[in-house]
Design a protein around this motif. Sequence first.
Motif, PDB file in Angstrom:
ATOM      1  N   ASN A 121      10.201  53.950  10.628  1.00  0.00           N
ATOM      2  CA  ASN A 121       9.593  53.066   9.630  1.00  0.00           C
ATOM      3  C   ASN A 121       8.072  53.032   9.782  1.00  0.00           C
ATOM      4  O   ASN A 121       7.334  52.998   8.796  1.00  0.00           O
ATOM      5  CB  ASN A 121      10.153  51.650   9.768  1.00  0.00           C
ATOM      6  CG  ASN A 121      11.621  51.565   9.404  1.00  0.00           C
ATOM      7  OD1 ASN A 121      12.160  52.468   8.762  1.00  0.00           O
ATOM      8  ND2 ASN A 121      12.284  50.504   9.819  1.00  0.00           N
ATOM      9  N   GLU A 145       6.727  56.310   8.357  1.00  0.00           N
ATOM     10  CA  GLU A 145       6.745  56.259   6.893  1.00  0.00           C
ATOM     11  C   GLU A 145       5.549  55.490   6.363  1.00  0.00           C
ATOM     12  O   GLU A 145       4.862  55.920   5.426  1.00  0.00           O
ATOM     13  CB  GLU A 145       8.029  55.587   6.407  1.00  0.00           C
ATOM     14  CG  GLU A 145       9.282  56.429   6.545  1.00  0.00           C
ATOM     15  CD  GLU A 145      10.512  55.662   6.092  1.00  0.00           C
ATOM     16  OE1 GLU A 145      10.354  54.573   5.498  1.00  0.00           O
ATOM     17  OE2 GLU A 145      11.632  56.139   6.345  1.00  0.00           O
ATOM     18  N   ASN A 146       5.289  54.339   6.962  1.00  0.00           N
ATOM     19  CA  ASN A 146       4.190  53.489   6.503  1.00  0.00           C
ATOM     20  C   ASN A 146       2.839  54.160   6.740  1.00  0.00           C
ATOM     21  O   ASN A 146       1.967  54.145   5.857  1.00  0.00           O
ATOM     22  CB  ASN A 146       4.238  52.145   7.228  1.00  0.00           C
ATOM     23  CG  ASN A 146       3.287  51.129   6.629  1.00  0.00           C
ATOM     24  OD1 ASN A 146       3.449  50.700   5.491  1.00  0.00           O
ATOM     25  ND2 ASN A 146       2.295  50.735   7.412  1.00  0.00           N
ATOM     26  N   LYS A 176       2.168  56.961   4.254  1.00  0.00           N
ATOM     27  CA  LYS A 176       1.839  56.435   2.923  1.00  0.00           C
ATOM     28  C   LYS A 176       0.378  56.000   2.841  1.00  0.00           C
ATOM     29  O   LYS A 176      -0.293  56.173   1.815  1.00  0.00           O
ATOM     30  CB  LYS A 176       2.744  55.253   2.591  1.00  0.00           C
ATOM     31  CG  LYS A 176       4.170  55.634   2.255  1.00  0.00           C
ATOM     32  CD  LYS A 176       5.001  54.381   1.967  1.00  0.00           C
ATOM     33  CE  LYS A 176       6.452  54.748   1.678  1.00  0.00           C
ATOM     34  NZ  LYS A 176       7.291  53.526   1.470  1.00  0.00           N
TER      35      LYS A 176
END
Length: 443
Positions: A406, A409-410, A413
């Motif tokens: 997670n 992913e952040n 981005k």
Amino acid sequence: MKIKTMQEAENYLYNSLPVFHRQGPAAYKADIGNISTLMQHVGNPHMDRDKFIHIAGTNGKGSTAHLTTAYLQENGYKVGVYTSPHYTDIRERIKINGVLISEEDFVACLNRFLDIIEEVQPSFFEIICAMAFLYFKEQNVDYAVIETGMGGRLDSTNIITPILSVITNISFDHQQFLGNTLKKIAGEKAGIIKDSVPCIIGEKVDETYDVFIEKALSMKSTIYFSEDVWQCNYIGFDGELTKFQINSKDARQTSTMIKTNLHGRYQTKNIELFLTIAYVLDRLSIVEFNLNLIKSTLLDITKLTNFIGRWQTISEKPKIILESAHNIAGITEVTEQLKLMEFDQLFIIYGTVADKDISEILKILPLDAHYMWTKANIPRAMDENILKNTAFASGIPGESFSKVGNAIENAVKLASDKDLILIVGSIFIVGDALQYLKNNPLS
């Protein structure tokens, strides 16, 4: 009972034995009685005294072990290497010429110990160590490079009598087991120095110098400090390989530039130590010093030995680097390396273990980074919110994520092509990152 599959083997090992890398101090066993009994059970495969190179130390053990292994491979030998912990696959701990032990051989080795495990009640580390010695014997390796777990004197690997003992460096880590001063920690690491076996020390430090000298004298061991034999200086990174200048301090007066896919300025000490190992192996008439093979070893270390997790670049846009540094000395080197790099924004994904005091580490982490605090998928991991709050109290704000994936992913981005994402804090964080990226490759 007989184990038939790799899945059964992993379930048995993780569920039946105390596992330090998952549970922490409760799984630590400070003696070599268990491993001695395990070895006797299978005919003492560790007794080949002309095969082993033993490596201890606080940092750099993995790099040094893999460099030594690769050099012996380049000289045409069949070489085993035992390291710990692992990143994504338990079989990473036991390799021959860069190839992980097969699932079939792993299961077969474990089965050889099943009927004595209940009696001995070994730890996870002890049984895997025993399996490595058995496997290397049965595969008839020419040499085996053996990395200690955390200590030396009472480490399970310390039942061997090697041809060479190596201690990379001494800094603060695992103080609850090894002592709260550098002298005490050095004393534990120096426990691998054997009678009349040469030893090499990677760093000459005032606080620990006398410890090693006195131990070597008491064991009639010839001692070498790598900085007295070789000097290595960081030159820079050319976009693919890192360049170093190496200079010998012996009669050869060798001076040349080398390139390597081992990245990070901190590799200077590891390379000095590796070169000294090659020098001493030559003096022992074991392996003739060969500068061309030294260069090919350094150039292809990751391919030769399947070496991962140390300043490993897995993406260029944005640049994503995995680094296993986890203690004060290691993180200090990481922060110094960051100062040499060019990027717009720095994102740091950081996680650690619950039994580690990170107060000093927080003092040296760069303040201008965007932090993402996270937790590895092991019971021993520090809760990401506790980590976040501890860091905030030290003046470092950030977000928390319950899974490493997670956090990645952040970060991806938010990051632009010119940004840097550093994933660091423990081998377990890096392992989770590797597993996530294997299942979710970056486009």
